[in-house]
Design a protein around this motif. Structure first.
Motif, PDB file in Angstrom:
ATOM      1  N   UNK A 143       0.972  -1.039  -0.120  1.00  6.18           N
ATOM      2  CA  UNK A 143       0.225  -0.066   0.003  1.00  6.18           C
ATOM      3  C   UNK A 143       0.815   1.249   0.037  1.00  6.18           C
ATOM      4  N   UNK A 144       1.837   1.142   0.730  1.00  2.74           N
ATOM      5  CA  UNK A 144       2.817   2.606   0.810  1.00  2.74           C
ATOM      6  C   UNK A 144       3.491   2.834  -0.392  1.00  2.74           C
ATOM      7  N   UNK A 145       3.509   1.705  -1.383  1.00  6.34           N
ATOM      8  CA  UNK A 145       4.010   2.217  -2.877  1.00  6.34           C
ATOM      9  C   UNK A 145       3.024   2.903  -3.632  1.00  6.34           C
ATOM     10  N   UNK A 146       1.774   2.809  -3.184  1.00  2.17           N
ATOM     11  CA  UNK A 146       0.727   3.558  -4.007  1.00  2.17           C
ATOM     12  C   UNK A 146       0.554   4.905  -3.771  1.00  2.17           C
ATOM     13  N   UNK A 147       1.111   5.317  -2.727  1.00  2.00           N
ATOM     14  CA  UNK A 147       1.050   6.905  -2.461  1.00  2.00           C
ATOM     15  C   UNK A 147       2.671   7.329  -2.613  1.00  2.00           C
ATOM     16  N   UNK A 148       2.746   8.224  -3.533  1.00  2.00           N
ATOM     17  CA  UNK A 148       4.159   8.736  -4.000  1.00  2.00           C
ATOM     18  C   UNK A 148       4.195  10.200  -4.365  1.00  2.00           C
ATOM     19  N   UNK A 149       5.454  10.558  -4.035  1.00  2.00           N
ATOM     20  CA  UNK A 149       5.767  11.903  -4.521  1.00  2.00           C
ATOM     21  C   UNK A 149       5.919  11.782  -5.846  1.00  2.00           C
ATOM     22  N   UNK A 150       5.609  13.027  -6.671  1.00  2.00           N
ATOM     23  CA  UNK A 150       5.152  12.642  -8.191  1.00  2.00           C
ATOM     24  C   UNK A 150       6.129  13.768  -8.758  1.00  2.00           C
ATOM     25  N   UNK A 151       6.975  13.093  -9.635  1.00  3.35           N
ATOM     26  CA  UNK A 151       7.993  13.963 -10.553  1.00  3.35           C
ATOM     27  C   UNK A 151       7.445  13.882 -12.122  1.00  3.35           C
ATOM     28  N   UNK A 152       7.256  14.939 -12.863  1.00  2.46           N
ATOM     29  CA  UNK A 152       6.703  15.180 -14.098  1.00  2.46           C
ATOM     30  C   UNK A 152       7.837  15.538 -15.126  1.00  2.46           C
TER      31      UNK A 152
END
Length: 271
Positions: A116-125
């Motif tokens: 589950x913790x891998x499904x909430x992430x800082x996002x880099x675009x």
């Protein structure tokens, strides 16, 4: 001491105890109320914008093999029963969806086994729209990642790195999937990029196209190298052009069916 005096003494003592208990209860209730009141302003003052990164999945949404990704069959009719229900037939890799490690490995983690913790992430675009305007099969490569890091700082471990190719604007047109002569054509990641990201312990990569690999890929090199390493991918992200290069958090509502190689996901970002 007379009986009357004894009775009055007992009554007085009982009243004092009641007042103590009542005061304690009132103090406890007040503390709970204050805690509740304290929580409400914290929620009300939140300034994060929620952006839906999910395309609506219907029978017309483009798929890799060209077949409809979802089919509906009426299971319960509202006029007859007072409620309604559909029976759905869904291909796992349809619409905005997740690719689990099991998709390209015999015994990798299924979508239900992702932490589950891998499904909430800082996002880099990372924006490659300029390249994609000139080349329908443009790739996000290692040089693009290095340029992004120089401009924005390090990519954190556990992040999701998303490609913005501008391809979302083509959804609903044949060009989202094919060239005019019918060949696959859409941007994707280069293996040089995903090898670099794997060394940074990035959790996921995401594309705004039909695949993690570019449309003209003959070997699915990114799928074969990225997914078996225990990482996952997201394909067909929507609204990615509205995201900042850094600072957002992505929430991946992955499905949780046994033996799943992936599946349609509700993906959102908080900016």
């Amino acid at each position: 001491m007379c009986n009357a005096c004894l009775i009055e003494s007992v009554k007085s003592s009982m009243l004092s105890r009641r007042q103590i208990f009542a005061g304690a209860a009132a103090s406890g209730a007040a503390a709970v109320a204050m805690a509740a009141m304290g929580a409400q302003p914290a929620l009300a003052q939140a300034r994060g914008k929620v952006l839906d990164l999910t395309h609506v999945l219907d029978e017309k949404f483009p798929t890799f093999d060209g077949a409809p990704g979802i089919a509906y069959e009426e299971a319960v009719n509202f006029d007859k029963n007072g409620y309604q229900l559909w029976k759905l037939t869904i291909f796992e890799h349809s619409g905005t969806h997740i690719d689990a490690p099991l998709h390209f490995s015999r015994d990798g983690a299924s979508v239900a086994e992702l932490k589950p913790e891998s499904l909430i992430c800082p996002l880099c675009v990372i924006d490659i729209t300029a390249k994609a305007r000139d080349d329908a099969n443009a790739t996000l490569d290692a040089a693009d990642i290095e340029a992004w890091i120089r401009a924005n700082g390090d990519i954190p471990a556990g992040a999701c790195v998303a490609m913005n190719s501008g391809w979302g604007a083509k959804v609903g047109t044949p060009e989202f999937r094919n060239t005019p002569d019918g060949n696959f054509a859409f941007p994707g990641f280069a293996k040089s990029a995903t090898d670099l990201l794997a060394g940074m312990n990035v959790a996921a990569i995401a594309s705004d196209t039909l695949s993690l690999d570019p449309g003209n890929s003959a070997d699915f090199a990114v799928h074969h190298s990225w997914l078996p390493g225990g990482r996952y991918g997201i394909e067909n992200l929507a609204n990615i052009e509205q995201l900042p290069a850094t600072g957002a958090t992505i929430f991946v509502g992955a499905p949780k069916h046994a033996r799943g190689t992936g599946g349609p996901a509700r993906v959102m970002a908080v900016i």
